[in-house]
Design a protein around this motif. Structure first.
Motif, PDB file in Angstrom:
ATOM      1  N   LYS A 148      -3.138   5.597   0.639  1.00 29.41           N
ATOM      2  CA  LYS A 148      -3.962   4.650   1.404  1.00 29.41           C
ATOM      3  C   LYS A 148      -3.324   4.353   2.764  1.00 29.41           C
ATOM      4  O   LYS A 148      -3.996   4.342   3.793  1.00 29.41           O
ATOM      5  CB  LYS A 148      -4.128   3.365   0.590  1.00 29.41           C
ATOM      6  CG  LYS A 148      -5.039   2.346   1.175  1.00 29.41           C
ATOM      7  CD  LYS A 148      -5.171   1.165   0.217  1.00 29.41           C
ATOM      8  CE  LYS A 148      -6.146   0.143   0.706  1.00 29.41           C
ATOM      9  NZ  LYS A 148      -6.313  -0.961  -0.241  1.00 29.41           N
ATOM     10  N   ILE A 149      -2.013   4.124   2.760  1.00 27.83           N
ATOM     11  CA  ILE A 149      -1.308   3.848   4.017  1.00 27.83           C
ATOM     12  C   ILE A 149      -1.322   5.077   4.917  1.00 27.83           C
ATOM     13  O   ILE A 149      -1.542   4.987   6.126  1.00 27.83           O
ATOM     14  CB  ILE A 149       0.140   3.387   3.746  1.00 27.83           C
ATOM     15  CG1 ILE A 149       0.141   2.033   3.031  1.00 27.83           C
ATOM     16  CG2 ILE A 149       0.939   3.318   5.051  1.00 27.83           C
ATOM     17  CD1 ILE A 149       1.508   1.593   2.541  1.00 27.83           C
ATOM     18  N   ARG A 150      -1.110   6.251   4.339  1.00 20.76           N
ATOM     19  CA  ARG A 150      -1.067   7.494   5.139  1.00 20.76           C
ATOM     20  C   ARG A 150      -2.416   7.841   5.760  1.00 20.76           C
ATOM     21  O   ARG A 150      -2.457   8.579   6.739  1.00 20.76           O
ATOM     22  CB  ARG A 150      -0.561   8.642   4.281  1.00 20.76           C
ATOM     23  CG  ARG A 150       0.930   8.562   4.086  1.00 20.76           C
ATOM     24  CD  ARG A 150       1.508   9.886   3.665  1.00 20.76           C
ATOM     25  NE  ARG A 150       2.957   9.754   3.547  1.00 20.76           N
ATOM     26  CZ  ARG A 150       3.624   9.980   2.427  1.00 20.76           C
ATOM     27  NH1 ARG A 150       2.991  10.387   1.348  1.00 20.76           N
ATOM     28  NH2 ARG A 150       4.929   9.837   2.408  1.00 20.76           N
ATOM     29  N   GLN A 151      -3.500   7.337   5.206  1.00 18.00           N
ATOM     30  CA  GLN A 151      -4.805   7.562   5.832  1.00 18.00           C
ATOM     31  C   GLN A 151      -4.855   6.934   7.220  1.00 18.00           C
ATOM     32  O   GLN A 151      -5.459   7.477   8.133  1.00 18.00           O
ATOM     33  CB  GLN A 151      -5.925   6.993   4.959  1.00 18.00           C
ATOM     34  CG  GLN A 151      -6.174   7.793   3.710  1.00 18.00           C
ATOM     35  CD  GLN A 151      -7.201   7.137   2.800  1.00 18.00           C
ATOM     36  OE1 GLN A 151      -7.764   6.082   3.106  1.00 18.00           O
ATOM     37  NE2 GLN A 151      -7.440   7.752   1.663  1.00 18.00           N
ATOM     38  N   GLN A 152      -4.201   5.792   7.376  1.00 16.77           N
ATOM     39  CA  GLN A 152      -4.168   5.111   8.672  1.00 16.77           C
ATOM     40  C   GLN A 152      -2.968   5.511   9.511  1.00 16.77           C
ATOM     41  O   GLN A 152      -3.026   5.455  10.738  1.00 16.77           O
ATOM     42  CB  GLN A 152      -4.150   3.603   8.470  1.00 16.77           C
ATOM     43  CG  GLN A 152      -5.406   3.058   7.875  1.00 16.77           C
ATOM     44  CD  GLN A 152      -5.335   1.550   7.695  1.00 16.77           C
ATOM     45  OE1 GLN A 152      -4.278   0.944   7.783  1.00 16.77           O
ATOM     46  NE2 GLN A 152      -6.484   0.951   7.451  1.00 16.77           N
ATOM     47  N   HIS A 153      -1.865   5.896   8.856  1.00 18.04           N
ATOM     48  CA  HIS A 153      -0.616   6.213   9.562  1.00 18.04           C
ATOM     49  C   HIS A 153      -0.027   7.502   8.990  1.00 18.04           C
ATOM     50  O   HIS A 153       0.933   7.469   8.226  1.00 18.04           O
ATOM     51  CB  HIS A 153       0.386   5.063   9.417  1.00 18.04           C
ATOM     52  CG  HIS A 153      -0.157   3.735   9.798  1.00 18.04           C
ATOM     53  ND1 HIS A 153      -0.421   3.381  11.103  1.00 18.04           N
ATOM     54  CD2 HIS A 153      -0.533   2.667   9.049  1.00 18.04           C
ATOM     55  CE1 HIS A 153      -0.908   2.156  11.139  1.00 18.04           C
ATOM     56  NE2 HIS A 153      -0.994   1.707   9.908  1.00 18.04           N
ATOM     57  N   ALA A 194       4.322   2.575  10.284  1.00 17.51           N
ATOM     58  CA  ALA A 194       3.753   2.928  11.585  1.00 17.51           C
ATOM     59  C   ALA A 194       4.788   2.800  12.699  1.00 17.51           C
ATOM     60  O   ALA A 194       4.739   3.533  13.687  1.00 17.51           O
ATOM     61  CB  ALA A 194       2.548   2.049  11.891  1.00 17.51           C
ATOM     62  N   PRO A 203      -6.484  -7.359  12.436  1.00 16.11           N
ATOM     63  CA  PRO A 203      -5.039  -7.249  12.280  1.00 16.11           C
ATOM     64  C   PRO A 203      -4.322  -8.198  13.234  1.00 16.11           C
ATOM     65  O   PRO A 203      -4.800  -8.449  14.337  1.00 16.11           O
ATOM     66  CB  PRO A 203      -4.738  -5.793  12.618  1.00 16.11           C
ATOM     67  CG  PRO A 203      -5.920  -5.297  13.358  1.00 16.11           C
ATOM     68  CD  PRO A 203      -7.090  -6.160  12.970  1.00 16.11           C
ATOM     69  N   ALA A 235       2.706  -0.830   5.656  1.00 13.58           N
ATOM     70  CA  ALA A 235       1.957  -0.032   6.628  1.00 13.58           C
ATOM     71  C   ALA A 235       2.492  -0.235   8.042  1.00 13.58           C
ATOM     72  O   ALA A 235       2.689   0.737   8.784  1.00 13.58           O
ATOM     73  CB  ALA A 235       0.468  -0.392   6.564  1.00 13.58           C
ATOM     74  N   ARG A 236       2.749  -1.480   8.421  1.00 10.95           N
ATOM     75  CA  ARG A 236       3.240  -1.761   9.786  1.00 10.95           C
ATOM     76  C   ARG A 236       4.623  -1.187  10.021  1.00 10.95           C
ATOM     77  O   ARG A 236       4.912  -0.625  11.070  1.00 10.95           O
ATOM     78  CB  ARG A 236       3.270  -3.275  10.046  1.00 10.95           C
ATOM     79  CG  ARG A 236       1.932  -3.970  10.061  1.00 10.95           C
ATOM     80  CD  ARG A 236       1.038  -3.558  11.221  1.00 10.95           C
ATOM     81  NE  ARG A 236       1.548  -3.952  12.506  1.00 10.95           N
ATOM     82  CZ  ARG A 236       1.123  -4.976  13.220  1.00 10.95           C
ATOM     83  NH1 ARG A 236       0.142  -5.725  12.771  1.00 10.95           N
ATOM     84  NH2 ARG A 236       1.649  -5.243  14.388  1.00 10.95           N
TER      85      ARG A 236
END
Length: 99
Positions: A58-63, A37, A5, A33-34
Motif C-alpha cells: 500500500k505504501i509502495r503504491q504512493q512511494h 518517502a 495530508p 509512508a512519510r
C-alpha cells in the motif's frame, strides 16, 4: 470526507533507519509512508507477515522508491524481540510506537 495530508516537511533521511510500529492504519501508516518517502529505511515489526506485506504494498503504491522491511515481531513470545532486533543490526535513527 478525505483528509488533506499535513504540510509537514520531512528532511532527507537517506541512509537512516527508522522502526515504526502500528503501521496497519492511522498514525503508524502515515508515519511509515512519510519516512519512507523521505529516504529512510523503514523497518515494520508485525505479528502477521502477510498483513505487513500488504501494508508495505500500500505504501509502495504512493512511494515506489521507499525502502520498507517487514520483520516478524510478536510481544507474546520472549524469543521474538531478540530475533527481530538481530536482523536490524545497525543504529536506529528513529523508533516510534503507534498502537
Amino acid at each position: 470526507m478525505a483528509r488533506a495530508p499535513p504540510g509537514i516537511v520531512v528532511p532527507g533521511l537517506s541512509g537512516e533507519l527508522a522502526v515504526v510500529t502500528g503501521v496497519s492504519d492511522g498514525v503508524g501508516l502515515g508515519l511509515a509512508a512519510r519516512l519512507g518517502a523521505a529516504g529512510a529505511e523503514v523497518v515494520v515489526p508485525v505479528r502477521n507477515a502477510r498483513e505487513g506485506a500488504a501494508v508495505i504494498d500500500k505504501i509502495r503504491q504512493q512511494h515506489p522508491q521507499a525502502v520498507l522491511l517487514v520483520r516478524k515481531f510478536d510481544l507474546s513470545s520472549l524469543d521474538s524481540a531478540p530475533r527481530c532486533s538481530a536482523r536490524t543490526v545497525r543504529s536506529t535513527y528513529l523508533s516510534t510506537t503507534s498502537a
